[in-house]
Design a protein around this motif. Structure first.
Motif, mmCIF file in Angstrom:
data_model
loop_
_atom_site.group_PDB
_atom_site.id
_atom_site.type_symbol
_atom_site.label_atom_id
_atom_site.label_comp_id
_atom_site.label_asym_id
_atom_site.label_seq_id
_atom_site.Cartn_x
_atom_site.Cartn_y
_atom_site.Cartn_z
ATOM 1 N N UNK A 143 0.893 -1.118 -0.108
ATOM 2 C CA UNK A 143 0.015 -0.005 -0.147
ATOM 3 C C UNK A 143 0.873 1.132 0.112
ATOM 4 N N UNK A 144 0.800 2.044 -1.086
ATOM 5 C CA UNK A 144 1.531 3.162 -0.940
ATOM 6 C C UNK A 144 1.212 4.300 0.042
ATOM 7 N N UNK A 145 1.905 5.100 0.518
ATOM 8 C CA UNK A 145 1.273 6.284 1.106
ATOM 9 C C UNK A 145 0.569 7.192 0.436
ATOM 10 N N UNK A 146 -0.395 7.767 0.715
ATOM 11 C CA UNK A 146 -1.297 8.677 -0.030
ATOM 12 C C UNK A 146 -1.057 10.216 0.519
ATOM 13 N N UNK A 147 -0.406 11.003 -0.225
ATOM 14 C CA UNK A 147 -0.137 12.201 0.048
ATOM 15 C C UNK A 147 -0.732 13.267 -0.859
ATOM 16 N N UNK A 148 -1.731 14.111 -0.338
ATOM 17 C CA UNK A 148 -2.289 15.206 -0.865
ATOM 18 C C UNK A 148 -1.749 16.589 -0.900
ATOM 19 N N UNK A 149 -1.492 17.052 -2.079
ATOM 20 C CA UNK A 149 -0.904 18.510 -2.366
ATOM 21 C C UNK A 149 -2.016 19.424 -2.485
ATOM 22 N N UNK A 150 -2.624 20.396 -1.587
ATOM 23 C CA UNK A 150 -3.540 21.339 -1.913
ATOM 24 C C UNK A 150 -2.706 22.400 -2.490
ATOM 25 N N UNK A 192 1.190 10.815 -5.037
ATOM 26 C CA UNK A 192 0.996 12.094 -4.828
ATOM 27 C C UNK A 192 -0.333 12.463 -5.688
ATOM 28 N N UNK A 193 -1.374 13.200 -4.931
ATOM 29 C CA UNK A 193 -2.648 13.504 -5.461
ATOM 30 C C UNK A 193 -2.584 15.235 -5.478
ATOM 31 N N UNK A 194 -2.799 15.805 -6.773
ATOM 32 C CA UNK A 194 -2.964 17.191 -6.713
ATOM 33 C C UNK A 194 -4.438 17.642 -6.475
ATOM 34 N N UNK A 195 -4.467 18.565 -5.702
ATOM 35 C CA UNK A 195 -5.635 19.076 -5.294
ATOM 36 C C UNK A 195 -5.877 20.662 -5.428
ATOM 37 N N UNK A 196 -6.950 21.145 -5.729
ATOM 38 C CA UNK A 196 -7.172 22.426 -5.818
ATOM 39 C C UNK A 196 -8.327 23.009 -5.012
ATOM 40 N N UNK A 210 -4.746 17.105 -14.303
ATOM 41 C CA UNK A 210 -4.036 16.592 -13.296
ATOM 42 C C UNK A 210 -4.709 16.805 -11.781
ATOM 43 N N UNK A 211 -5.465 18.049 -11.587
ATOM 44 C CA UNK A 211 -6.037 18.226 -10.465
ATOM 45 C C UNK A 211 -7.345 17.781 -10.263
ATOM 46 N N UNK A 212 -7.926 17.654 -8.962
ATOM 47 C CA UNK A 212 -9.268 17.529 -8.629
ATOM 48 C C UNK A 212 -9.554 18.496 -7.495
ATOM 49 N N UNK A 213 -10.689 18.872 -7.415
ATOM 50 C CA UNK A 213 -11.187 19.802 -6.308
ATOM 51 C C UNK A 213 -11.261 19.168 -4.890
ATOM 52 N N UNK A 214 -10.991 20.076 -4.052
ATOM 53 C CA UNK A 214 -11.201 19.372 -2.632
ATOM 54 C C UNK A 214 -12.504 18.784 -2.531
ATOM 55 N N UNK A 215 -13.418 19.496 -3.164
ATOM 56 C CA UNK A 215 -14.801 18.878 -2.882
ATOM 57 C C UNK A 215 -15.050 17.416 -3.615
ATOM 58 N N UNK A 216 -14.345 17.141 -4.612
ATOM 59 C CA UNK A 216 -14.331 15.985 -5.078
ATOM 60 C C UNK A 216 -13.355 14.692 -4.368
ATOM 61 N N UNK A 217 -12.669 15.114 -3.477
ATOM 62 C CA UNK A 217 -11.886 13.999 -2.772
ATOM 63 C C UNK A 217 -12.219 14.306 -1.118
#
Length: 306
Positions: free
Chosen positions: A34-41, A67-71, A88-95
């Protein structure tokens, strides 16, 4: 282990050229871990540069990190193409229903605005509250760190008479902290901000520990265990040329801006600066990732259950 990012993210070619191990999505799927999940806002205007800076540091750790890219959903990026943002980005509301082992919130060039006048302040406050149930560890940078300390602890920021701008020596105040493992007694960090958080404003009963501080630039790094957060008011992630480009940009617009201190050789802006903070940047992020790995639940859905 390498970092997992989208195959066609622009940062990939830069990181591969630097020798950073980058894993293709198809290869990551085949690994039985299981990779570590890191979000970048990412609140910075030059999002591609910031993506690369953060991915470079995370990719140097010995663990597989996704790495997940978030806006912010309520804010439209003006300095990055719509194609890049939509690809490449998902909104915070989506995640917001997802969970992350680590979450990074960057700075933003709005620090002289009162927090409540920032157009997306309400959504950002919702993000901060969400991290307390859906994120195992947070790392907040520059204005993002000021905003977090204000949101959680009511700490104000103060305008500076002139921009804190340059590379300043900082003291290691907590060598026993796992986040400063391997740090020298003092170290250099790039600083670029018009405001500051002051030690005397930190609530005494908040459980906050000051990890690093500068006689010239003030507070640098706070450990906030009640909110499972590190707050970094400066920019260890910066490239060698980041401060030079900021200086040249401001000088070109006619703004009264001083040469960044302790940065150019002999303070001569015609000379190439040297990166004197890279090793500590890798060390801090590596320590942060290691703490996440040592303490995060194996079942990611268990994050927030405690």
């Amino acid at each position: 282990m390498p970092i997992k990012i989208p195959d066609d993210l622009p940062a990939r070619s830069t990181l591969e050229a630097e020798g950073v191990m980058v894993m293709r999505e198809t290869d990551a799927i085949r690994q039985d871990i299981r990779p570590l999940r890191v979000g970048l806002l990412n609140l910075m205007p030059n999002k591609i540069r910031t993506e690369t800076q953060i991915a470079r540091l995370i990719g140097a750790t010995p663990l597989q990190v996704e790495l997940s890219l978030i806006r912010i959903g309520s804010h439209v990026a003006r300095n990055t193409s719509n194609d890049h943002m939509s690809s490449f980005y998902r909104s915070w509301d989506d995640i917001r229903s997802e969970r992350f082992d680590g979450f990074i919130i960057t700075g933003a060039p709005i620090e002289r605005l009162p927090f409540e006048e920032v157009t997306y302040w309400g959504e950002l406050c919702d993000v901060f509250d969400w991290t307390q149930t859906n994120v195992h560890r947070c790392f907040n940078i520059c204005w993002g760190a000021q905003a977090a300390v204000h949101h959680f602890h009511g700490v104000p920021k103060h305008d500076l008479a002139e921009k804190a701008f340059g590379v300043f020596r900082h003291r290691n105040l907590a060598p026993a902290s796992p986040y400063l493992r391997g740090f020298s007694d003092d170290f250099s960090i790039p600083v670029s901000r018009w405001t500051e958080i002051r030690r005397e404003d930190l609530p005494r009963d908040a459980g906050i520990t000051v990890l690093a501080e500068s006689d010239d630039a003030g507070l640098c790094l706070l450990d906030d265990p009640r909110h499972r957060s590190l707050h970094m008011f400066n920019h260890l992630e910066y490239d060698r040329t980041s401060l030079a480009e900021e200086y040249q940009r401001d000088a070109a617009t006619g703004d009264a801006i001083q040469v960044p201190k302790n940065y150019f050789p002999k303070d001569d802006p015609t000379r190439e600066p040297e990166n004197r903070w890279r090793s500590h940047a890798h060390l801090l992020i590596g320590n942060w990732i290691n703490e996440i790995y040592q303490t995060t639940p194996f079942d990611i859905e268990a994050i927030g259950a405690d």
